[in-house]
Design an enzyme around this catalytic site. Sequence first.
Site: not given
Ligand SMILES: Cc1cc2nc3c(=O)[nH]c(=O)nc-3n(C[C@H](O)[C@H](O)[C@H](O)COP(=O)(O)OP(=O)(O)OC[C@H]3O[C@@H](n4cnc5c(N)ncnc54)[C@H](O)[C@@H]3O)c2cc1C
Ligand code: FES
Ligand code: FES
Length: 1349
Positions: A56, A61, A126, A283, A367, A424, A822, A900, A1281
């Site tokens: 993805c 995933c 798979c 993010e 974070a 921050l 398919e 079907r 199926e």
């Molecule tokens: C698959 C997936 C599932 C998720 N599920 C959730 C969920 O369930 N709930 C939810 O709330 N969020 C969710 N998120 C969003 C995300 O994971 C969170 O917001 C996460 O906490 C971001 O942290 P990071 O360190 O990865 O951020 P980054 O991607 O590294 O940064 C995010 C942003 O914060 C800024 N930043 C980071 N640190 C600082 C700092 N110290 N000072 C100033 N700016 C800063 C960056 O500039 C950027 O704009 C999900 C994301 C994904 C991809």
């Molecule tokens: S996606 Fe898990 S076995 Fe196919």
């Molecule tokens: S390919 Fe990375 S989580 Fe789906």
Amino acid sequence: MNGTTADTETRSGSGSDELVFFVNGKKIVERNADPETSLLTYLRRKLGLTGTKLGCAEGGCGACTVMLSRYQTHTQQLLHYAVNACLAPLCSLHLVAVTTVEGIGSVARKLHPVQERIARAHGSQCGFCTPGIVMSMYALLRNNPTPKMADVEEAFQGNLCRCTGYRPILEGYKTFTVEGGCCGGRGRDNGCCMANGSGAEESSEEVVDESTSLFNAADFTPFDPTQEVIFPPELMSLTKGERSASLCFRGDRATWLQPNSLDEFLRLKWKHPDARVVVGNTEVGIEVKFKNMVYPVILAPAFIPELNEVRKTEDGVVFGAACTLSHMGAVLRQEVETLPPHRTEVFLAILEQLRWFAGLQIRNVAAVGGNIMTASPISDLNPVFMATGCKLTLFDKDGSRVVRMDDSFFTGYRRTTVRPQEVLVSIEIPYSKKTQFVSAFKQSPRREDDISIVTAAMSVTFHPGTDMVEALMLSYGGMAATTTLATQTEKKLLGRRWGEELLQDACSSLVEELTLDPSAPGGMVTYRRTLTLSLFYKFYLTVLQKLRDQGVKAEEVRSDCQSAADLFHPETPSSVQVYQAVPEGWGQDDVVGRPIMHLSALKQATGEAVYCDDVPLYENELYLSLITSSRAHAHILSIDTSAAESMPGVVCCVFADDIPGSNATGPIQYDETILADRQVTCVGHIIGAVVADTQLHAQRATKAVRIQYEELQPVVTIQEAIAAQSFYQPIRTIQNGDLEAGFKQADHILEGEMHIGGQEHFYLETNVTLAVPRGEDGEMELFVSTQCASKTQSLVAKALGVPANRVVVRVKRMGGGFGGKESRTTVLSTVVAVAANKLKRPVRCMLDRDEDMLVTGGRHPFFGKYKVGFLNSGKVVALDVSYYSNAGNSMDLSLSIMERALFHMENSYSVANVRGRGFLCRTNLPSNTAFRGFGGPQAMLVAESWITDVAQSLGRPADEVRRLNLYVEGELTPYNQILNQFTLDRCWDECLSRSGYQQCRAAVDLYNRQNRWTKRGLAIVPTKFGIGFTSFFLNQAGALVHIYTDGSVLLTHGGTEMGQGLHTKMVQVASRVLGIPCSKIHISETSTSTVPNTSPTAASASSDLNGAAVQNACEILEKRLEPYKTQNPKGSWEDWVRAAYFDRVNLSANGFYKTPDLCYDFDSNSGQVFNYFTYGVACSEVEIDCLTGAHKNLSSTIVMDVGHSLNPAIDIGQVEGAFIQGLGLFTMEELHYSPQGVLLTRGPGSYKIPAFGDIPTRLTVSLLRDAPNDKAIFSSKAVGEPPLFLAAANFYAIKDAITVARGESGISGPFRLDSPASTERIRNACSDRFTKLCPPAEPGTFSPWSVQV
Ligand SMILES: Cc1cc2nc3c(=O)[nH]c(=O)nc-3n(C[C@H](O)[C@H](O)[C@H](O)COP(=O)(O)OP(=O)(O)OC[C@H]3O[C@@H](n4cnc5c(N)ncnc54)[C@H](O)[C@@H]3O)c2cc1C
Ligand code: FES
Ligand code: FES
């Protein structure tokens, strides 16, 4: 040279530093690390480690899971953690050890127990998800060699599997846990829980040849944690020597600056105020990949001590902004364990949010600062921080300031008061006070790893010893552009007593304060508004209870309301699988009927199994990226590729003019174009392609192509198509009996309608094609992930204008298909072939997940309208039903799918007078296509709706009305097919008894009397699924079997392997007929050059058809070898083969099979449509939360007649996998389209398939015993199926529960419930005092965010 001491800022004009890291113990020194390269791309493309998969690219995933290890100098500890390689920036890996699936074991070397057990427990079908799951488990065991099942479940929150239904994975890995008996089966004789193999409960019935064992844990290699690969000593000393490094990596478009001190970080931020701060990249990674953002300067402060510290103060705990969520959770858990409960209310609320926050791989890197600073309106943590007044410390070069997270912190959508030069540094989370209570809530479509619909945190403080409100904070996410406080309501409630009156006023005030525009992004407006009240009510009840627990005189919580305040806590699932074992004394060499493992499972678990995109790059290979329409219906006025063509790496663009043959294409009718010609008819319509040296270059250039459109009015929904009479022809009808007389005879007539949403296939491996021109005579070889090699061959040949004999299509295996590969695979493979032909170079394309979802269509949405006549007894005597399917912008297979549907319109019920009509709506959506069940599930779900309505209108139990109407042996279907060898009644009775239906019903009724806001529901649902292609010519198959002189056998047949275990079953068939062990037989691939003119691997019939063809070929060979066996009866197989060879006997044979007697004529309604039927019955119990619409699948019992199973492990795998996919279809998976026909759900982030946590807590699967089928190979039956529909039992159990909830509000009688029974639909249907406060906006007065298509 690494800049260990130099300041990044002062060196920012110079070149890149060296990135040093280790992969599977090997040191890598990368001198050109590009900040925009992910670890996944690097592993797959640069290092050739293709075991780690791309599913993805958005962290949703888990297919790309790897383990990272680093030595933490400040704690002097090693840290091992699972991460998503697709989101991990390569540049973040300095001094990190990466372990991939290849690094822990291999078939060739030695398997790791984690790899072996998932395979032997049948947890890999798979196999595309398998390496990721293996690595999640491996990382867990590295940290905790004796985990609990709860730890295993937590470890898998971020992994998806679309095939297995998860049960076998959990069962296999249970053997590592304390609950599962970590003896690994070695204590079997001493009562080890794995003594019955699956570790499951014993079946209640004692039948001698009944088996509940699908694997033998005693065969597993013991797990010895001391044998794990060690952390590279060189890396340890490098880390200790280097401490924190200041680094700079430069790429084409971005520079990565990793400061080594807070000072340096602040200076850099001052200098580059627009720089993106990246910690977890969860993010920013998404913004770059999917929102096309370019961040020229990236600041990576992950290792700055101040941003990682955890400090306790008088008021609370301070976390550095770069602390990961996993780390924060661990610290808070420890605090909760040690502090008095009244001090940890805030911590508990955060832990509750973290429990459902993403998956572990994300929490391990994301974070806390990233969550705050992203300022997402649906952040799960910000409401808690806001409701509890957390304090943030911000720094810039000149100093610091502390701000409180109140309603002034977020200034707009994804904006905060933090200034561009500020960062921050930390957040202080306060201890709670003695009279303070805090709760947090998250409501999302799926419980695990999902984005919130509404998220909330509430904090109330009372005047000591009273129920008088002293302070109140109500914070909501998902109700505005920012996380928001309901300040008006808070004010109104201050000084009030916590009781019913306050509740009423709170609700009326919240309704006024938290309004939403009916067109608000995200939709579900009524639901979201209701949730604000429902969640407050839950808080209200929780607080009342806590006040009373503290001895405060407060209103009593009615006992029937208590469960409304319970937090959801998952229970570890348990399961039973029952099948008829082969008779005792059955030859050990005969593997038919035995639960042997999928033959590729071990390779899949080690990453050695090769999928299409794992084929190594050709030297001069190019990559293709599709140019697709952004409009649903439009004329193309102009296409400007000038910018794209001047971009780095671009070789050329491809458009319709480049097609040497015909641009007309389509699986049956040629009513589509390969590349759009002047007009587009859906968003995602393929207009052209860009070909470049790399994927990144091709994709970037595609985004630079400018297209001008003249928009035309689109038809998007079924209702719009009906209004415009926009239908494909023909409109099919099946009619039997005398409808008029039937309705006259009826005591009652009722009418109803229902909509069933579509479904995305979500095969873990997206569509992929590699086309290799052979350089002479127009020959081309294609490696394609397709269920239909021959169709690909013929359509590619047609496009290239060459005969089919110049095109070879090869399919090794697919990472899932489910019907989605398919016919729609050719939309990609023809384009790739055209490009390869134009450039005379190999061209590859693997669609990104969002492209795949956009372009390839899915299951047809259906709308059913019915009129049903029935007697007082409940017997249905007349049925008039019309189906409308949303076919999309081309015919594809829609007619066969509708046929079907009509053949399944009565499901399993005998109706004497019946008429069914099927309309195919021509709309401006991508063409919908085959999907497991092929129209049958949609039609049968409507049938179950009218049978439920009949029962409800008569006030009779639905199971009785169903049983009364069930077919009996010898009856005729509406299309005049006689039901012979009818076993549905046996399935029904066995399901009733295995599920303990009557006791369960009594318990459910009792539960419902005792609980107002949670209700349980129960339903038992049958299915009868016709086997065979209804395009009768497709019921044929071929096989080619070669015996080589060393006795080894190469088997080829017309079917493709997509995880369903077809190749394994075919080897079993050949093994029995030839009388040799499976190990002597090999299937390499499916290829059009070995078996020609193959039918798609579809219609559940592939084992029947190909099995018979294999049998035929093997019998021919067997006959040829017979004389040599007779001459030398004591000889070996090799002796006979050699003797035959020297006697000049042909040791290669071609087998063929066609299903006899199939024909049908719609006009005369006569013939035989199906070869036979597969039957099954499921009984499910669910519990719904009437306040939020969430539901739990408590138990499911499935009884399936699969004849004499060829392989019970594979068949049970199919039953469970299909059932869970059906659960997704009927209760969870929702595609959202805008009114303009734009698909809004394009990845696992927004489109939710069932996860590990969604499987029934108790699951029983029983294969009906003594049910041989004389119509298919070795008395077996088709299974792929049919079981999918049985998840309708959960849908109708939910409806049953809603009915009871509605009864509490005085509403009775039939009601419409559309599919899926999503949280939104369940909540809205449970009409009550809260829903009444939030009436929906008048339809037609606004433009909704999404429409029901
Ligand atoms: C698959 C997936 C599932 C998720 N599920 C959730 C969920 O369930 N709930 C939810 O709330 N969020 C969710 N998120 C969003 C995300 O994971 C969170 O917001 C996460 O906490 C971001 O942290 P990071 O360190 O990865 O951020 P980054 O991607 O590294 O940064 C995010 C942003 O914060 C800024 N930043 C980071 N640190 C600082 C700092 N110290 N000072 C100033 N700016 C800063 C960056 O500039 C950027 O704009 C999900 C994301 C994904 C991809
Ligand atoms: S996606 Fe898990 S076995 Fe196919
Ligand atoms: S390919 Fe990375 S989580 Fe789906």
